[in-house]
Design a protein around this motif. Structure first.
Motif, PDB file in Angstrom:
ATOM      1  N   ALA A  26     -19.219  33.060 -55.912  1.00  0.00           N
ATOM      2  CA  ALA A  26     -20.485  32.646 -56.340  1.00  0.00           C
ATOM      3  C   ALA A  26     -20.338  30.885 -56.103  1.00  0.00           C
ATOM      4  O   ALA A  26     -21.377  30.337 -55.585  1.00  0.00           O
ATOM      5  CB  ALA A  26     -20.878  32.835 -57.710  1.00  0.00           C
ATOM      6  N   ALA A  27     -19.239  30.097 -56.551  1.00  0.00           N
ATOM      7  CA  ALA A  27     -19.249  28.797 -56.290  1.00  0.00           C
ATOM      8  C   ALA A  27     -19.420  28.417 -54.945  1.00  0.00           C
ATOM      9  O   ALA A  27     -20.211  27.394 -54.476  1.00  0.00           O
ATOM     10  CB  ALA A  27     -18.021  28.106 -56.946  1.00  0.00           C
ATOM     11  N   VAL A  28     -18.680  29.093 -53.888  1.00  0.00           N
ATOM     12  CA  VAL A  28     -18.964  28.691 -52.384  1.00  0.00           C
ATOM     13  C   VAL A  28     -20.370  29.051 -52.103  1.00  0.00           C
ATOM     14  O   VAL A  28     -20.803  28.205 -51.168  1.00  0.00           O
ATOM     15  CB  VAL A  28     -17.846  29.531 -51.716  1.00  0.00           C
ATOM     16  CG1 VAL A  28     -18.109  29.258 -50.342  1.00  0.00           C
ATOM     17  CG2 VAL A  28     -16.544  28.962 -51.932  1.00  0.00           C
ATOM     18  N   GLU A  29     -20.872  30.353 -52.556  1.00  0.00           N
ATOM     19  CA  GLU A  29     -22.282  30.673 -52.160  1.00  0.00           C
ATOM     20  C   GLU A  29     -23.240  29.440 -52.567  1.00  0.00           C
ATOM     21  O   GLU A  29     -24.389  29.170 -52.019  1.00  0.00           O
ATOM     22  CB  GLU A  29     -22.762  31.856 -52.767  1.00  0.00           C
ATOM     23  CG  GLU A  29     -21.865  33.187 -51.939  1.00  0.00           C
ATOM     24  CD  GLU A  29     -21.994  34.271 -52.500  1.00  0.00           C
ATOM     25  OE1 GLU A  29     -22.840  34.539 -53.518  1.00  0.00           O
ATOM     26  OE2 GLU A  29     -21.192  35.372 -52.018  1.00  0.00           O
ATOM     27  N   MET A  30     -22.890  29.023 -53.787  1.00  0.00           N
ATOM     28  CA  MET A  30     -23.932  27.999 -54.626  1.00  0.00           C
ATOM     29  C   MET A  30     -23.616  26.614 -53.684  1.00  0.00           C
ATOM     30  O   MET A  30     -24.909  26.019 -53.526  1.00  0.00           O
ATOM     31  CB  MET A  30     -23.445  27.723 -55.928  1.00  0.00           C
ATOM     32  CG  MET A  30     -23.875  28.778 -56.802  1.00  0.00           C
ATOM     33  SD  MET A  30     -23.360  28.405 -58.642  1.00  0.00           S
ATOM     34  CE  MET A  30     -24.152  29.709 -59.419  1.00  0.00           C
ATOM     35  N   ALA A  31     -22.704  26.133 -52.966  1.00  0.00           N
ATOM     36  CA  ALA A  31     -22.420  25.143 -52.269  1.00  0.00           C
ATOM     37  C   ALA A  31     -23.292  25.196 -51.054  1.00  0.00           C
ATOM     38  O   ALA A  31     -23.803  24.221 -50.444  1.00  0.00           O
ATOM     39  CB  ALA A  31     -21.011  25.028 -51.940  1.00  0.00           C
ATOM     40  N   VAL A  65     -15.581  25.351 -49.118  1.00  0.00           N
ATOM     41  CA  VAL A  65     -16.902  24.732 -49.019  1.00  0.00           C
ATOM     42  C   VAL A  65     -17.387  24.213 -47.780  1.00  0.00           C
ATOM     43  O   VAL A  65     -18.464  24.214 -47.260  1.00  0.00           O
ATOM     44  CB  VAL A  65     -17.359  23.545 -50.130  1.00  0.00           C
ATOM     45  CG1 VAL A  65     -18.494  22.937 -50.078  1.00  0.00           C
ATOM     46  CG2 VAL A  65     -17.005  24.275 -51.474  1.00  0.00           C
ATOM     47  N   PHE A  66     -16.290  23.416 -47.217  1.00  0.00           N
ATOM     48  CA  PHE A  66     -16.744  22.884 -45.740  1.00  0.00           C
ATOM     49  C   PHE A  66     -16.885  23.970 -44.858  1.00  0.00           C
ATOM     50  O   PHE A  66     -17.621  23.901 -43.930  1.00  0.00           O
ATOM     51  CB  PHE A  66     -15.627  21.985 -45.292  1.00  0.00           C
ATOM     52  CG  PHE A  66     -15.637  20.766 -46.063  1.00  0.00           C
ATOM     53  CD1 PHE A  66     -16.721  20.181 -46.432  1.00  0.00           C
ATOM     54  CD2 PHE A  66     -14.149  20.214 -46.438  1.00  0.00           C
ATOM     55  CE1 PHE A  66     -16.558  18.833 -47.236  1.00  0.00           C
ATOM     56  CE2 PHE A  66     -14.152  19.144 -47.151  1.00  0.00           C
ATOM     57  CZ  PHE A  66     -15.385  18.329 -47.515  1.00  0.00           C
ATOM     58  N   GLY A  67     -16.141  25.057 -44.807  1.00  0.00           N
ATOM     59  CA  GLY A  67     -16.395  26.325 -43.970  1.00  0.00           C
ATOM     60  C   GLY A  67     -17.908  26.934 -44.143  1.00  0.00           C
ATOM     61  O   GLY A  67     -18.204  27.392 -43.208  1.00  0.00           O
ATOM     62  N   ALA A  68     -18.402  26.598 -45.282  1.00  0.00           N
ATOM     63  CA  ALA A  68     -19.763  27.405 -45.519  1.00  0.00           C
ATOM     64  C   ALA A  68     -20.709  26.244 -45.405  1.00  0.00           C
ATOM     65  O   ALA A  68     -21.917  26.645 -45.654  1.00  0.00           O
ATOM     66  CB  ALA A  68     -19.683  27.902 -46.800  1.00  0.00           C
TER      67      ALA A  68
END
Length: 331
Positions: A26-31, A65-68
């Motif tokens: 969820a954190a990566v999706e939020m980012a 995060v950078f990948g997303a």
């Protein structure tokens, strides 16, 4: 425009592999959502040996995060640099700097928990010397040229994307941190609004003949959660905010200075302090006007193990009912 920050530290009061997996995803999706909607930065930090999963590996998380994402920055505030192997850390930050095109900002901190040093087999009493070594190594390594290191000559590759080196600030609230930053010609990021420390840093820069600047936190820092009904949210989820506030306060030693320190023992007292705030979109806009164009809005949607669905509600309110209206404030 104010800086808009998405704070993510992955705390969960009762972590299991399943709950942490869901929280990390969820954190990566939020980012990624924050990136799409124009937020400025993701802020995270490093802690170890906790019972609540407080993020121990912020550089790995930054890579995800950078990948997303394509535009949003990631600030690690702070990375406990003496706990890291200096050469490996230089490589990891260089790779992240290349991967992101210069979107990583690292705040180098000493930390304030002896148990973190013990867990990693590092000397708490010698942490200042460890910090000096790792910072000097990073700066030498990022030149891409051979340099002496622990009695041998080494070279670190690849060179980072950012010149002369990836953004690196010194965090802390002590004169020792200010002296270290001034001596190395690095910016200072005090842990609270400490204008006297900023003045001391400037005086030390003059002594050493170095350049630099201070990223001084505002006099008041707010950690925000958005809700259409703050009373209901405090009643249902105030315990999560309190969990993080009390955990963080339990780590502070007497005399510690932090922009988000709390002395609250219950959710009612925490709400009255005004550091952790649950606000409506209109109230958030009033805070933005109070902060001004050089201020910041720090959204903390998963604070203290906040349920993921509630975190998403907060983030959507911020992105859809606050961000589009910031321009109306005349910034």
């Amino acid at each position: 425009m104010p800086v808009t920050v998405l704070r993510l530290n992955l705390v969960d009061p009762a972590p299991t592999p399943d709950t942490l997996t869901a929280r990390y995803r969820a954190a990566v999706e939020m980012a990624a959502f924050a990136d799409d909607h124009g937020l400025t930065t993701v802020q995270t930090e490093e802690h170890h040996a906790t019972a609540n999963g407080w993020l121990p590996s912020p550089l790995t998380f930054a890579g995800a995060v950078f990948g997303a994402t394509r535009r949003i920055g990631v600030t690690v505030s702070a990375l406990i640099t003496p706990l890291h192997d200096p050469l490996r850390l230089a490589e990891d930050i260089a790779v992240l700097d290349l991967l992101s095109g210069g979107r990583l900002v690292t705040v180098a901190g000493l930390g304030y928990r002896p148990q973190e040093y013990a867990a990693h087999g590092r000397d708490w009493a010698g942490r200042g010397a460890l910090q000096d070594e790792v910072l000097q190594t990073l700066l030498a390594a990022w030149t891409g040229e051979p340099f002496p290191y622990r009695g041998r000559t080494v070279r670190v590759t690849p060179r980072p994307y950012t010149r002369p080196h990836p953004p690196l600030l010194i965090g802390g609230s002590s004169r020792a941190a200010a002296r270290r930053a001034a001596r190395l010609g690095l910016p200072l990021f005090p842990s609270a609004h400490l204008p006297e420390l900023a003045a001391y840093y400037d005086a030390q820069r003059a002594v050493h003949g170095t350049d630099g600047w201070v990223l001084l936190p505002p006099e008041r820092t707010w950690l925000l959660h958005l809700s259409e009904d703050p009373d209901r949210t405090w009643a249902e989820y105030g315990g999560h905010l309190l969990h993080e506030a009390r955990t963080y306060a339990s780590w502070q030693t007497p005399g510690s200075r932090s922009a988000v320190h709390s002395a609250a023992e219950d959710a009612e007292a925490l709400r009255a302090e005004g550091v952790y705030r649950v606000v409506t979109p209109d109230e958030c806009l009033r805070l933005a006007a109070e902060a001004g164009p050089r201020g910041s809005l720090i959204l903390h949607p998963l604070c203290g193990g906040m349920p993921v669905d509630e975190g998403w509600r907060s983030l959507h309110l911020f992105a859809e009912r606050v961000l589009p209206r910031l321009a109306d404030l005349g910034f």
